[in-house]
Write a protein that holds these residues in place. Structure first.
Motif, PDB file in Angstrom:
ATOM      1  N   SER A 178       0.819  -1.225   0.000  1.00 21.63           N
ATOM      2  CA  SER A 178       0.000   0.000   0.000  1.00 21.63           C
ATOM      3  C   SER A 178       0.847   1.267   0.000  1.00 21.63           C
ATOM      4  N   ILE A 179       2.136   1.142   0.286  1.00 23.06           N
ATOM      5  CA  ILE A 179       3.035   2.302   0.287  1.00 23.06           C
ATOM      6  C   ILE A 179       3.701   2.368  -1.090  1.00 23.06           C
ATOM      7  N   LYS A 180       3.148   3.173  -1.970  1.00 24.32           N
ATOM      8  CA  LYS A 180       3.633   3.220  -3.344  1.00 24.32           C
ATOM      9  C   LYS A 180       4.901   4.059  -3.498  1.00 24.32           C
ATOM     10  N   GLU A 181       5.149   4.972  -2.573  1.00 24.24           N
ATOM     11  CA  GLU A 181       6.337   5.821  -2.645  1.00 24.24           C
ATOM     12  C   GLU A 181       7.089   5.743  -1.317  1.00 24.24           C
ATOM     13  N   PRO A 182       7.770   4.628  -1.055  1.00 24.23           N
ATOM     14  CA  PRO A 182       8.416   4.421   0.248  1.00 24.23           C
ATOM     15  C   PRO A 182       9.474   5.462   0.590  1.00 24.23           C
ATOM     16  N   LEU A 183      10.112   6.051  -0.421  1.00 25.77           N
ATOM     17  CA  LEU A 183      11.144   7.051  -0.129  1.00 25.77           C
ATOM     18  C   LEU A 183      10.558   8.357   0.385  1.00 25.77           C
ATOM     19  N   LYS A 184       9.243   8.474   0.361  1.00 26.26           N
ATOM     20  CA  LYS A 184       8.575   9.638   0.937  1.00 26.26           C
ATOM     21  C   LYS A 184       7.886   9.301   2.258  1.00 26.26           C
ATOM     22  N   SER A 185       8.091   8.074   2.731  1.00 29.07           N
ATOM     23  CA  SER A 185       7.400   7.612   3.931  1.00 29.07           C
ATOM     24  C   SER A 185       8.318   7.602   5.148  1.00 29.07           C
TER      25      SER A 185
END
Length: 245
Positions: free
Chosen positions: A114-121
């Motif tokens: 569900s986390i499509k942009e992990p580098l922004k998480s």
């Protein structure tokens, strides 16, 4: 992608530097009850009105297409993945069949990420423990067991784009790296400094580079894949940990 000290401090795999420490879903097929004609005959009608037990079973299953079957959710897949890797000593004891099974479950888990942009998480930040990998250089399978590190860790802080790999007893080697985002889930890794025995600093050679893709992320578990084809599965142990600048 793994760093190669020829030690498991490498969860991000670059081109290997010299060793500084000498360093089937259940598939019910549709089985028609009627003959391939354009009308229902008397005998066909009799069968439909009073089917035999075997035909009743066929009637019961034939009209439920596969798309109505619900797939596994992330929680169930995580439990299945953890069960699969639990007896494998972080991958050191895995057979080819074990590796294929773990990879298949990991792929299913990646598909429901569900986390499509992990580098922004913010979920990516902190210290992670490696619980499974296919990287033999990290597992140090060429060494006797008493010379292999007991545990391996990786820390990432996306706000400063820094990463750190650490191994525990008996060598306590470490390496730090700068990260450069390539996509919303993939980074280029440039290693800058090794620490042998956790104390002796050595500048990393320029060829110590690699890439790492975060393919699944939540508050407990991370799945990553390196540019050498290795799979890494890590669990969060300290979300407050900061990588040295």
């Amino acid at each position: 992608m793994a760093l190669s000290l020829h030690s498991p401090s490498s969860l991000l795999t670059p081109i290997q530097p010299s060793n500084p420490s000498s360093l089937t879903l259940l598939n019910c097929q549709y089985s028609p009850l009627t003959k391939p004609t354009n009308h229902i005959t008397y005998n066909d009608a009799a069968v439909l009105s009073n089917p035999s037990p075997s035909k009743k079973w066929r009637v019961g299953v034939s009209f439920f297409p596969a798309f109505l079957k619900k797939g596994k959710d992330a929680k169930a897949l995580k439990e299945e993945l953890l069960d699969a890797i639990a007896p494998l000593d972080r991958g050191a004891d895995a057979t080819l069949e074990d590796q294929q099974r773990v990879d298949q479950i990991a792929s299913e888990l990646e598909a429901v990420n569900s986390i499509k942009e992990p580098l922004k998480s913010d979920l990516l930040n902190g210290k992670w423990e490696l619980i499974y990998t296919t990287s033999q250089s990290i597992l140090q399978t060429q060494r006797p067991k008493f010379l292999r590190s007991i545990a391996n860790y990786q820390a990432i802080n996306v706000d400063i784009l820094r990463a750190q790999n650490m191994e525990s007893f008996p060598f306590f080697n470490q390496v730090t790296a700068d990260l450069t985002p390539l996509t919303a889930k993939k980074v280029a890794v440039k290693f800058d400094s090794f620490k042998i025995l956790g104390l002796i600093p050595i500048k990393a050679p320029g060829r110590a580079r690699g890439e790492l893709e975060i393919t699944y992320l939540d508050e407990e578990l991370r799945v990553s894949r390196g540019d050498k084809g290795n799979l890494f599965i890590l669990k969060m142990i300290d979300p407050s940990y900061r990588v040295p600048v």
